[in-house]
Scaffold this motif. Structure first.
Motif, PDB file in Angstrom:
ATOM      1  N   ALA A 156       0.726  -1.229   0.037  1.00 23.18           N
ATOM      2  CA  ALA A 156      -0.122  -0.056   0.018  1.00 23.18           C
ATOM      3  C   ALA A 156       0.878   1.161   0.261  1.00 23.18           C
ATOM      4  O   ALA A 156       0.645   2.035  -0.671  1.00 23.18           O
ATOM      5  CB  ALA A 156      -1.079   0.054   0.952  1.00 23.18           C
ATOM      6  N   ALA A 157       1.880   1.194   0.696  1.00 26.87           N
ATOM      7  CA  ALA A 157       2.771   2.294   0.750  1.00 26.87           C
ATOM      8  C   ALA A 157       3.500   2.522  -0.533  1.00 26.87           C
ATOM      9  O   ALA A 157       3.460   3.885  -0.994  1.00 26.87           O
ATOM     10  CB  ALA A 157       4.049   2.159   1.859  1.00 26.87           C
ATOM     11  N   VAL A 158       4.025   1.291  -0.955  1.00 23.82           N
ATOM     12  CA  VAL A 158       4.349   1.512  -2.478  1.00 23.82           C
ATOM     13  C   VAL A 158       3.601   2.143  -3.487  1.00 23.82           C
ATOM     14  O   VAL A 158       3.936   2.829  -4.397  1.00 23.82           O
ATOM     15  CB  VAL A 158       5.039   0.019  -2.949  1.00 23.82           C
ATOM     16  N   VAL A 159       2.503   1.485  -3.644  1.00 29.46           N
ATOM     17  CA  VAL A 159       1.319   1.889  -4.348  1.00 29.46           C
ATOM     18  C   VAL A 159       0.947   3.573  -4.345  1.00 29.46           C
ATOM     19  O   VAL A 159       0.838   4.286  -5.339  1.00 29.46           O
ATOM     20  CB  VAL A 159       0.020   1.337  -4.375  1.00 29.46           C
ATOM     21  N   ASP A 160       1.051   3.942  -3.174  1.00 29.66           N
ATOM     22  CA  ASP A 160       0.619   5.255  -2.792  1.00 29.66           C
ATOM     23  C   ASP A 160       1.744   6.405  -3.254  1.00 29.66           C
ATOM     24  O   ASP A 160       1.493   7.349  -3.865  1.00 29.66           O
ATOM     25  CB  ASP A 160       0.684   5.670  -1.500  1.00 29.66           C
ATOM     26  N   ALA A 161       3.081   5.805  -2.954  1.00 32.11           N
ATOM     27  CA  ALA A 161       4.143   6.648  -3.580  1.00 32.11           C
ATOM     28  C   ALA A 161       4.169   6.707  -5.162  1.00 32.11           C
ATOM     29  O   ALA A 161       4.387   7.805  -5.532  1.00 32.11           O
ATOM     30  CB  ALA A 161       5.455   6.115  -3.262  1.00 32.11           C
ATOM     31  N   LEU A 162       3.979   5.435  -5.748  1.00 30.59           N
ATOM     32  CA  LEU A 162       3.811   5.617  -7.207  1.00 30.59           C
ATOM     33  C   LEU A 162       2.582   6.457  -7.817  1.00 30.59           C
ATOM     34  O   LEU A 162       2.633   7.177  -8.608  1.00 30.59           O
ATOM     35  CB  LEU A 162       3.633   4.049  -7.752  1.00 30.59           C
ATOM     36  N   ARG A 163       1.384   6.111  -7.056  1.00 33.44           N
ATOM     37  CA  ARG A 163       0.361   7.022  -7.368  1.00 33.44           C
ATOM     38  C   ARG A 163       0.644   8.733  -7.218  1.00 33.44           C
ATOM     39  O   ARG A 163       0.356   9.547  -8.066  1.00 33.44           O
ATOM     40  CB  ARG A 163      -1.100   6.675  -6.553  1.00 33.44           C
ATOM     41  N   GLY A 164       1.359   9.099  -6.402  1.00 33.75           N
ATOM     42  CA  GLY A 164       1.989  10.479  -6.078  1.00 33.75           C
ATOM     43  C   GLY A 164       2.779  10.757  -7.218  1.00 33.75           C
ATOM     44  O   GLY A 164       2.693  11.906  -7.818  1.00 33.75           O
ATOM     45  N   VAL A 165       3.606  10.047  -7.544  1.00 33.54           N
ATOM     46  CA  VAL A 165       4.439  10.378  -8.563  1.00 33.54           C
ATOM     47  C   VAL A 165       3.683  10.350 -10.074  1.00 33.54           C
ATOM     48  O   VAL A 165       3.960  11.196 -10.906  1.00 33.54           O
ATOM     49  CB  VAL A 165       5.596   9.088  -8.868  1.00 33.54           C
ATOM     50  N   TRP A 166       2.860   9.449 -10.078  1.00 27.95           N
ATOM     51  CA  TRP A 166       2.168   9.311 -11.454  1.00 27.95           C
ATOM     52  C   TRP A 166       1.216  10.517 -11.564  1.00 27.95           C
ATOM     53  O   TRP A 166       0.925  11.208 -12.692  1.00 27.95           O
ATOM     54  CB  TRP A 166       1.409   7.897 -11.784  1.00 27.95           C
ATOM     55  N   ASN A 167       0.639  10.956 -10.491  1.00 29.43           N
ATOM     56  CA  ASN A 167      -0.506  12.055 -10.535  1.00 29.43           C
ATOM     57  C   ASN A 167       0.261  13.459 -10.900  1.00 29.43           C
ATOM     58  O   ASN A 167      -0.566  14.300 -11.253  1.00 29.43           O
ATOM     59  CB  ASN A 167      -1.211  12.183  -9.258  1.00 29.43           C
ATOM     60  N   THR A 168       1.424  13.399 -10.563  1.00 26.41           N
ATOM     61  CA  THR A 168       2.319  14.717 -10.734  1.00 26.41           C
ATOM     62  C   THR A 168       2.868  14.835 -12.259  1.00 26.41           C
ATOM     63  O   THR A 168       3.382  15.758 -12.837  1.00 26.41           O
ATOM     64  CB  THR A 168       3.291  15.136  -9.942  1.00 26.41           C
ATOM     65  N   THR A 169       3.108  13.716 -12.680  1.00 24.43           N
ATOM     66  CA  THR A 169       3.495  13.586 -14.240  1.00 24.43           C
ATOM     67  C   THR A 169       2.601  13.562 -15.133  1.00 24.43           C
ATOM     68  O   THR A 169       1.698  12.630 -15.344  1.00 24.43           O
ATOM     69  CB  THR A 169       4.246  12.209 -14.358  1.00 24.43           C
ATOM     70  N   ARG A 170       2.637  14.677 -15.837  1.00 21.56           N
ATOM     71  CA  ARG A 170       1.626  14.969 -16.935  1.00 21.56           C
ATOM     72  C   ARG A 170       1.648  14.092 -18.100  1.00 21.56           C
ATOM     73  O   ARG A 170       0.542  13.796 -18.546  1.00 21.56           O
ATOM     74  CB  ARG A 170       1.590  16.466 -17.512  1.00 21.56           C
ATOM     75  N   SER A 171       2.553  13.428 -18.582  1.00 15.39           N
ATOM     76  CA  SER A 171       2.679  12.607 -19.580  1.00 15.39           C
ATOM     77  C   SER A 171       2.195  11.128 -19.437  1.00 15.39           C
ATOM     78  O   SER A 171       1.921  10.371 -20.571  1.00 15.39           O
ATOM     79  CB  SER A 171       4.049  12.606 -20.229  1.00 15.39           C
TER      80      SER A 171
END
Length: 124
Positions: A96-111
């Protein structure tokens, strides 16, 4: 889509423990369930599953027994132990911590289009 060997290996333990938390099972049925749960994207082999099951058994996370169903052939069944359930809780916490971190990165990456929350996370 090809899923890398590293990601398959990292996710193998929580997948198997999660499947066994639903009820005891045997090798072929576990392989089939992984394939179904992944929509066919994870096609594990016996060479991946059985060493993992043996390792989980050595660690005390699963236990096994042989059984011959009526009219069937002898199979080795696996079931999760209390220690395995505790490990599954810990694996869930870590993933869950890994998924949350990835989601945070992906939500800030516009591409990259953000992914929806996995179904297992809906109750959080």
């Amino acid at each position: 889509m090809h899923i890398t060997k590293d990601l398959v290996a990292a996710s193998a333990t929580p997948l198997v423990l999660g499947i066994l938390a639903e009820g005891e099972s045997y090798g072929y049925a576990i392989l089939k369930q992984v394939n179904e749960l992944s929509g066919g994207r994870l096609e594990w082999t016996e060479g991946l599953l059985y060493p993992l099951l043996h390792r989980l058994e050595r660690l005390g996370h699963v236990e096994s027994y042989w059984q011959t169903p009526p009219g069937g052939r002898r199979r080795k069944y696996y079931r999760i132990t209390d220690q395995g359930l505790a490990e599954l809780v810990e694996q869930h916490r870590q993933w869950a911590a890994v998924v949350d971190a990835l989601r945070g990165v992906w939500n800030t990456t516009r591409s990259i289009n953000p992914i929806a929350a996995p179904a297992w996370e809906a109750g959080r």
